[in-house]
Scaffold this motif. Structure first.
Motif, PDB file in Angstrom:
ATOM      1  N   GLY A 128       0.794  -1.226   0.000  1.00 16.87           N
ATOM      2  CA  GLY A 128       0.000   0.000   0.000  1.00 16.87           C
ATOM      3  C   GLY A 128       0.823   1.272   0.000  1.00 16.87           C
ATOM      4  N   ARG A 129       2.151   1.156  -0.138  1.00 16.83           N
ATOM      5  CA  ARG A 129       2.993   2.355  -0.108  1.00 16.83           C
ATOM      6  C   ARG A 129       2.670   3.294  -1.265  1.00 16.83           C
ATOM      7  NH1 ARG A 129       9.450   2.281  -1.130  1.00 16.83           N
ATOM      8  NH2 ARG A 129       8.639   1.818  -3.216  1.00 16.83           N
ATOM      9  N   ASP A 130       2.510   2.739  -2.455  1.00 11.57           N
ATOM     10  CA  ASP A 130       2.216   3.588  -3.613  1.00 11.57           C
ATOM     11  C   ASP A 130       0.845   4.244  -3.483  1.00 11.57           C
ATOM     12  OD1 ASP A 130       4.640   2.889  -4.676  1.00 11.57           O
ATOM     13  OD2 ASP A 130       3.837   1.274  -5.925  1.00 11.57           O
ATOM     14  N   LEU A 131      -0.108   3.527  -2.894  1.00 16.60           N
ATOM     15  CA  LEU A 131      -1.435   4.104  -2.688  1.00 16.60           C
ATOM     16  C   LEU A 131      -1.370   5.260  -1.694  1.00 16.60           C
ATOM     17  CD1 LEU A 131      -4.493   4.112  -3.079  1.00 16.60           C
ATOM     18  CD2 LEU A 131      -4.648   2.372  -1.270  1.00 16.60           C
ATOM     19  N   LEU A 132      -0.591   5.096  -0.637  1.00 13.20           N
ATOM     20  CA  LEU A 132      -0.444   6.179   0.336  1.00 13.20           C
ATOM     21  C   LEU A 132       0.200   7.398  -0.304  1.00 13.20           C
ATOM     22  CD1 LEU A 132       0.692   4.315   3.586  1.00 13.20           C
ATOM     23  CD2 LEU A 132      -1.502   5.431   3.157  1.00 13.20           C
ATOM     24  N   PHE A 133       1.205   7.172  -1.124  1.00 10.46           N
ATOM     25  CA  PHE A 133       1.846   8.303  -1.783  1.00 10.46           C
ATOM     26  C   PHE A 133       0.891   8.971  -2.765  1.00 10.46           C
ATOM     27  CE2 PHE A 133       4.746  10.035  -5.119  1.00 10.46           C
ATOM     28  CZ  PHE A 133       5.292  11.042  -4.338  1.00 10.46           C
ATOM     29  N   ALA A 134       0.043   8.184  -3.427  1.00 10.15           N
ATOM     30  CA  ALA A 134      -0.969   8.769  -4.316  1.00 10.15           C
ATOM     31  C   ALA A 134      -1.948   9.637  -3.519  1.00 10.15           C
ATOM     32  CB  ALA A 134      -1.714   7.672  -5.068  1.00 10.15           C
ATOM     33  N   LEU A 135      -2.300   9.205  -2.308  1.00 13.21           N
ATOM     34  CA  LEU A 135      -3.175  10.018  -1.465  1.00 13.21           C
ATOM     35  C   LEU A 135      -2.491  11.316  -1.051  1.00 13.21           C
ATOM     36  CD1 LEU A 135      -4.776   7.272   0.830  1.00 13.21           C
ATOM     37  CD2 LEU A 135      -5.861   8.523  -1.046  1.00 13.21           C
ATOM     38  N   VAL A 136      -1.184  11.238  -0.819  1.00 16.68           N
ATOM     39  CA  VAL A 136      -0.437  12.458  -0.499  1.00 16.68           C
ATOM     40  C   VAL A 136      -0.496  13.436  -1.666  1.00 16.68           C
ATOM     41  CG1 VAL A 136       1.886  13.374  -0.088  1.00 16.68           C
ATOM     42  CG2 VAL A 136       1.097  11.363   1.166  1.00 16.68           C
ATOM     43  N   LEU A 137      -0.279  12.926  -2.874  1.00 15.32           N
ATOM     44  CA  LEU A 137      -0.348  13.792  -4.047  1.00 15.32           C
ATOM     45  C   LEU A 137      -1.755  14.367  -4.231  1.00 15.32           C
ATOM     46  CD1 LEU A 137       1.780  11.767  -6.625  1.00 15.32           C
ATOM     47  CD2 LEU A 137       2.486  13.725  -5.245  1.00 15.32           C
ATOM     48  N   PHE A 138      -2.764  13.557  -3.991  1.00 10.85           N
ATOM     49  CA  PHE A 138      -4.134  14.042  -4.112  1.00 10.85           C
ATOM     50  C   PHE A 138      -4.426  15.133  -3.075  1.00 10.85           C
ATOM     51  CE2 PHE A 138      -8.541  13.760  -2.586  1.00 10.85           C
ATOM     52  CZ  PHE A 138      -9.215  14.141  -3.743  1.00 10.85           C
ATOM     53  N   SER A 139      -3.908  14.951  -1.871  1.00  9.18           N
ATOM     54  CA  SER A 139      -4.162  15.934  -0.812  1.00  9.18           C
ATOM     55  C   SER A 139      -3.551  17.292  -1.117  1.00  9.18           C
ATOM     56  CB  SER A 139      -3.619  15.412   0.529  1.00  9.18           C
ATOM     57  OG  SER A 139      -4.235  14.194   0.887  1.00  9.18           O
ATOM     58  N   LEU A 140      -2.526  17.320  -1.976  1.00  9.94           N
ATOM     59  CA  LEU A 140      -1.929  18.592  -2.358  1.00  9.94           C
ATOM     60  C   LEU A 140      -2.915  19.483  -3.102  1.00  9.94           C
ATOM     61  CD1 LEU A 140       1.608  17.439  -3.580  1.00  9.94           C
ATOM     62  CD2 LEU A 140       1.113  18.807  -1.550  1.00  9.94           C
ATOM     63  N   THR A 141      -3.954  18.884  -3.677  1.00 14.62           N
ATOM     64  CA  THR A 141      -4.928  19.655  -4.454  1.00 14.62           C
ATOM     65  C   THR A 141      -6.076  20.173  -3.602  1.00 14.62           C
ATOM     66  OG1 THR A 141      -6.257  17.698  -5.021  1.00 14.62           O
ATOM     67  CG2 THR A 141      -4.392  18.224  -6.461  1.00 14.62           C
ATOM     68  N   VAL A 142      -6.123  19.820  -2.323  1.00 17.48           N
ATOM     69  CA  VAL A 142      -7.237  20.216  -1.458  1.00 17.48           C
ATOM     70  C   VAL A 142      -6.873  21.505  -0.730  1.00 17.48           C
ATOM     71  CG1 VAL A 142      -8.734  19.535   0.451  1.00 17.48           C
ATOM     72  CG2 VAL A 142      -7.893  17.803  -1.157  1.00 17.48           C
ATOM     73  N   PRO A 143      -7.571  22.606  -0.968  1.00 16.79           N
ATOM     74  CA  PRO A 143      -7.268  23.862  -0.276  1.00 16.79           C
ATOM     75  C   PRO A 143      -7.834  23.852   1.147  1.00 16.79           C
ATOM     76  CG  PRO A 143      -9.123  24.186  -1.743  1.00 16.79           C
ATOM     77  CD  PRO A 143      -8.655  22.770  -1.961  1.00 16.79           C
ATOM     78  N   ILE A 144      -7.319  24.739   1.977  1.00 16.38           N
ATOM     79  CA  ILE A 144      -7.768  24.807   3.368  1.00 16.38           C
ATOM     80  C   ILE A 144      -9.231  25.214   3.454  1.00 16.38           C
ATOM     81  CG2 ILE A 144      -6.945  27.182   3.553  1.00 16.38           C
ATOM     82  CD1 ILE A 144      -7.222  24.527   6.358  1.00 16.38           C
ATOM     83  N   GLN A 145      -9.745  25.920   2.439  1.00 14.28           N
ATOM     84  CA  GLN A 145     -11.128  26.361   2.478  1.00 14.28           C
ATOM     85  C   GLN A 145     -12.107  25.191   2.415  1.00 14.28           C
ATOM     86  OE1 GLN A 145      -8.813  27.646   0.540  1.00 14.28           O
ATOM     87  NE2 GLN A 145      -8.610  29.789   1.178  1.00 14.28           N
ATOM     88  N   ALA A 146     -11.679  24.068   1.819  1.00 16.30           N
ATOM     89  CA  ALA A 146     -12.588  22.924   1.668  1.00 16.30           C
ATOM     90  C   ALA A 146     -12.979  22.310   3.017  1.00 16.30           C
ATOM     91  CB  ALA A 146     -11.971  21.881   0.735  1.00 16.30           C
ATOM     92  N   PRO A 147     -12.020  21.967   3.893  1.00 17.42           N
ATOM     93  CA  PRO A 147     -12.407  21.405   5.195  1.00 17.42           C
ATOM     94  C   PRO A 147     -12.591  22.450   6.287  1.00 17.42           C
ATOM     95  CG  PRO A 147     -10.052  21.203   4.935  1.00 17.42           C
ATOM     96  CD  PRO A 147     -10.551  21.895   3.693  1.00 17.42           C
ATOM     97  N   ALA A 148     -12.660  23.719   5.933  1.00 15.69           N
ATOM     98  CA  ALA A 148     -12.714  24.772   6.960  1.00 15.69           C
ATOM     99  C   ALA A 148     -13.954  24.637   7.844  1.00 15.69           C
ATOM    100  CB  ALA A 148     -12.675  26.144   6.295  1.00 15.69           C
ATOM    101  N   LEU A 149     -15.119  24.403   7.232  1.00 16.64           N
ATOM    102  CA  LEU A 149     -16.354  24.319   8.020  1.00 16.64           C
ATOM    103  C   LEU A 149     -16.354  23.133   8.970  1.00 16.64           C
ATOM    104  CD1 LEU A 149     -19.131  25.400   8.701  1.00 16.64           C
ATOM    105  CD2 LEU A 149     -20.058  24.127   6.739  1.00 16.64           C
ATOM    106  N   PRO A 150     -16.031  21.899   8.524  1.00 18.64           N
ATOM    107  CA  PRO A 150     -15.957  20.798   9.495  1.00 18.64           C
ATOM    108  C   PRO A 150     -14.933  21.035  10.603  1.00 18.64           C
ATOM    109  CG  PRO A 150     -15.990  19.951   7.250  1.00 18.64           C
ATOM    110  CD  PRO A 150     -15.825  21.427   7.144  1.00 18.64           C
ATOM    111  N   LEU A 151     -13.783  21.610  10.253  1.00 13.17           N
ATOM    112  CA  LEU A 151     -12.783  21.905  11.274  1.00 13.17           C
ATOM    113  C   LEU A 151     -13.313  22.905  12.289  1.00 13.17           C
ATOM    114  CD1 LEU A 151      -9.532  22.149   9.109  1.00 13.17           C
ATOM    115  CD2 LEU A 151      -9.999  20.465  10.892  1.00 13.17           C
ATOM    116  N   PHE A 152     -13.967  23.946  11.803  1.00  7.64           N
ATOM    117  CA  PHE A 152     -14.514  24.952  12.715  1.00  7.64           C
ATOM    118  C   PHE A 152     -15.567  24.337  13.638  1.00  7.64           C
ATOM    119  CE2 PHE A 152     -17.752  28.096  13.794  1.00  7.64           C
ATOM    120  CZ  PHE A 152     -16.987  29.085  14.375  1.00  7.64           C
ATOM    121  N   LEU A 153     -16.459  23.515  13.083  1.00  9.27           N
ATOM    122  CA  LEU A 153     -17.497  22.896  13.907  1.00  9.27           C
ATOM    123  C   LEU A 153     -16.891  21.954  14.945  1.00  9.27           C
ATOM    124  CD1 LEU A 153     -20.203  22.138  11.183  1.00  9.27           C
ATOM    125  CD2 LEU A 153     -20.173  24.009  12.848  1.00  9.27           C
TER     126      LEU A 153
END
Length: 278
Positions: A106-131
């Motif tokens: 699963g190492r390559d899958l984890l690294f793919a998730l890391v690359l995918f997470s680079l595309t997620v801006p802080i504004q996307a999870p802001a509301l769940p984090l605030f709540l």
């Protein structure tokens, strides 16, 4: 007898372009500093003057420090940016080392998730984090200002690429000497990759020192305001049209970043240009 070095037309043109770009980048800082020492009568004159006709001295700087807690904003910036950086290094370096040097399912899958997470801006999870932070009563705390950034996927990606080029022979020799993986990582690998650590530190501190969006969401009290949030409060609530004091405040809050970058620039440049170790 040494001949004098002659610049070719291409070199002259490249130097002219670089000097022009440097002027464009530095000009706003020059205006900021000069405005902080101009007299109020010169701030709105129609023509631009390179130097003030009359200096106000430290008047605006004293006003910026006394009327608004600039030192408190600086302290908060250091605590928040420094705290984020320390946790990011403690979490990202082991993750990157595992992705770079260990073989597991699963190492390559984890690294793919890391690359995918680079595309997620802080504004996307802001509301769940605030709540979530509001549910545990953590709003308006240092923890709330720092926790969304404790795990940096950019740091994992950067360090993983650096660790992949680190010689396996050195790691194997350390293992034969009886060193644990933690000891190898922190006493052998990381010291050999300090330019990358310095480069990421500059990126991280600059980003979170200048961040306005997330502190504006979770910070309420004046005592916890970061430099950009404090500057916005100072401009809107206190200074009004006092642009001289506002520029003095901006100079005070910008100076630590400028000094820090000048001190770390050699390691920063090596970190973003090197692809491996010698």
């Amino acid at each position: 007898m040494n001949r004098p070095h002659r610049f070719r037309p291409g070199q002259i043109l490249s130097h002219v372009i670089l000097l022009f770009l440097a002027f464009l980048f530095m000009f706003p800082f020059y205006v900021m500093i000069v405005t902080s020492v101009r007299s109020p009568a010169e701030l709105f004159v129609p023509e631009f003057r390179w130097l003030p006709e009359s200096f106000t001295g430290l008047q605006y700087y004293i006003q910026a420090v006394t009327d608004i807690p600039a030192l408190t904003f600086l302290k908060n910036g250091v605590l928040i940016s420094g705290g984020i950086l320390i946790v990011q290094l403690l979490t990202a370096i082991p993750c990157a080392y595992a992705l770079a040097k260990f073989e597991f399912r699963g190492r390559d899958l984890l690294f793919a998730l890391v690359l995918f997470s680079l595309t997620v801006p802080i504004q996307a999870p802001a509301l769940p984090l605030f709540l979530g932070l509001n549910a545990i009563g953590a709003i308006d705390t240092y923890f709330a200002a720092m926790v969304p950034f404790f795990l940096s996927v950019f740091a994992i990606f950067l360090f993983r690429q650096t660790f992949r080029t680190y010689p396996d022979e050195i790691i194997q020799a350390a293992r034969l000497d009886g060193m644990s993986e933690w000891a190898i990582l922190w006493t052998v690998v990381v010291p050999g990759c300090l330019p990358s650590v310095a480069a990421f530190s500059v990126f991280s501190v600059t980003a979170h020192w200048n961040d306005l969006y997330w502190p504006m969401v979770v910070i309420r009290s004046n005592d916890l305001m970061t430099p950009p949030l404090g500057l916005a409060f100072f401009a809107d609530s206190e200074s009004g049209a006092n642009y001289g004091a506002l520029m003095a405040m901006a100079t005070i809050l910008t100076a630590p970043l400028m000094i820090g970058f000048l001190l770390a620039q050699r390691h920063f440049i090596r970190g973003i240009t090197m692809t491996g170790v010698k």
